[in-house]
Design an enzyme around this catalytic site. Sequence first.
Site, PDB file in Angstrom:
ATOM      1  CG  ASP B  13      12.161  36.544  76.223  1.00 44.10           C
ATOM      2  OD1 ASP B  13      13.217  36.730  76.853  1.00 44.10           O
ATOM      3  OD2 ASP B  13      11.646  37.416  75.493  1.00 44.10           O
ATOM      4  CB  SER B  14      11.240  39.217  79.835  1.00 40.37           C
ATOM      5  OG  SER B  14      11.909  39.723  78.700  1.00 40.37           O
ATOM      6  CB  CYS B  76      15.054  35.758  79.098  1.00 37.92           C
ATOM      7  SG  CYS B  76      15.129  37.281  80.058  1.00 37.92           S
ATOM      8  CD  GLU B 155       8.923  42.947  74.327  1.00 35.27           C
ATOM      9  OE1 GLU B 155       7.690  42.870  74.206  1.00 35.27           O
ATOM     10  OE2 GLU B 155       9.647  41.932  74.401  1.00 35.27           O
ATOM     11  CB  CYS B 187      19.683  41.282  75.372  1.00 38.91           C
ATOM     12  SG  CYS B 187      17.892  41.552  75.491  1.00 38.91           S
ATOM     13  CG  HIS B 189      14.187  41.821  73.506  1.00 41.28           C
ATOM     14  ND1 HIS B 189      14.174  41.042  74.627  1.00 41.28           N
ATOM     15  CD2 HIS B 189      12.897  42.232  73.311  1.00 41.28           C
ATOM     16  CE1 HIS B 189      12.931  41.002  75.125  1.00 41.28           C
ATOM     17  NE2 HIS B 189      12.140  41.709  74.343  1.00 41.28           N
TER      18      HIS B 189
END
Lengths: 272, 272
Positions: B13-14, B76, B155, B187, B189
Amino acid sequence: MQQTRDRAIGILDSGVGGLTVAREVMRQLPRETIYYVGDTKRCPYGPRSKEEVRKFTMGIVRFLMNHPIKAILIACNTATAAALDLVREQVDIPVLGVIDPGARAAIKATKNKTIGVIGTQGTIQSGAYEQALRKIHPDLTIHSLACPAFVPLVESGYRHTALADDIVADTLSPLRNTSMDTLILGCTHYPLLADSIRKAVSESVSIISSAEETAVELSTILQHQQLLSDQHSPKHRFFTTGSTESFSKIAEDWFGFPVKVEQVELYFPSVG
Amino acid sequence: MQQTRDRAIGILDSGVGGLTVAREVMRQLPRETIYYVGDTKRCPYGPRSKEEVRKFTMGIVRFLMNHPIKAILIACNTATAAALDLVREQVDIPVLGVIDPGARAAIKATKNKTIGVIGTQGTIQSGAYEQALRKIHPDLTIHSLACPAFVPLVESGYRHTALADDIVADTLSPLRNTSMDTLILGCTHYPLLADSIRKAVSESVSIISSAEETAVELSTILQHQQLLSDQHSPKHRFFTTGSTESFSKIAEDWFGFPVKVEQVELYFPSVG
């Protein structure tokens, strides 16, 4: 020449139960063609021996393999438990059963790791769900219950009656004192009794239809093998070994559109 | 010598978003080992060019391929949209993205065939969800919305705040006048903002987490390729290109247990 991806999905069942899977395939994969075989003449498979179920299943598979199909879906839990491995050995196209998709969906749904499974005698006695569940997740409590009255109830057309509610509630009573939060309908006939089943268990129980989940799994496998069809108006075909009239009546009631049903004879060479 | 099936699942993932997928893999596939790489140093991927995202993704893939892994999961959406095909060309193990599983689950869930999709700018601009949805189902209404504020919100650790509720409600307001009955969190996240998202949309909307669905799809692919592990106590490893401290803080908050995080440098030879 027809592309492989434009061939049909061969769906087989002991009778009309697999129509619940066929309807989900039509809904979730509307570009796919279905060739459906219901072995109504020999239904129910549930009380039969494993050898007999393997023989009948292979008879349908041989019939389907004479048609342009790209995958086989065994839309019957009893036949999946008895013959999935055998069919996979015998053909070189993807073969899906209905047990693993239901097991996976139950594992996703459960919060307290306590899962109920209902099915035919053959399915429950085979322990196929326990095996499928524990293979993936070692730490589950599983309550299994055979419901031999359910298939005859559906095949005889009594599903919308008060009698159905009573029989279902009575049959499921042993599960009422468990802490299951998820219930697998381990027979493709059972979604046809979903209303009665919903009334018979606690509202908080997640009910898993192997029909819905198997359609998702079919979508996954077709896509990973680059076999998704891009057709627009698939022409389905329905075959039964029994009465076309009672088959089409149940199919039309379930699908909500007219269904032409063809009658077939199956042949059963002996299998290993 | 280690069996192929006992190798790890490489998850990339990023940043920390893919931890939502990792948690679902741990929950649904507790026998599987995970090697996780979060490219926190270059996070977010969302606003970057496709070429850059492909380069970074291949850098992580090369790192993972130097470890004993049996499958790669691109956890991701931005990287899936930009690089899934490229990664599939470059390695000879199964590679899964997060877009198709979410699309499939949304098709299963929707009743009125009207689906909302939220994601990063990169994901939404790529049209990857529309493409994935229409490839399977030609007849859907799709409302897409980029939510560029959400990844930085997660984040930076603000997910449990009133500010998060406000930003989420404000961002999602264009979807409120649509008739969508299903919303894809496009996404990885976004499940970390699930509480805020739930408050911002109508109760009747089914919210699809690609995390849950991708774990089901991984289970399906591993099983069909006979790659399911039968281990009992897998030893996961977590790598980040950024601060191990802030990564492990978010990971521990999300998993509920202590997480040791290793720092790595990645190398990016140019890719085609």
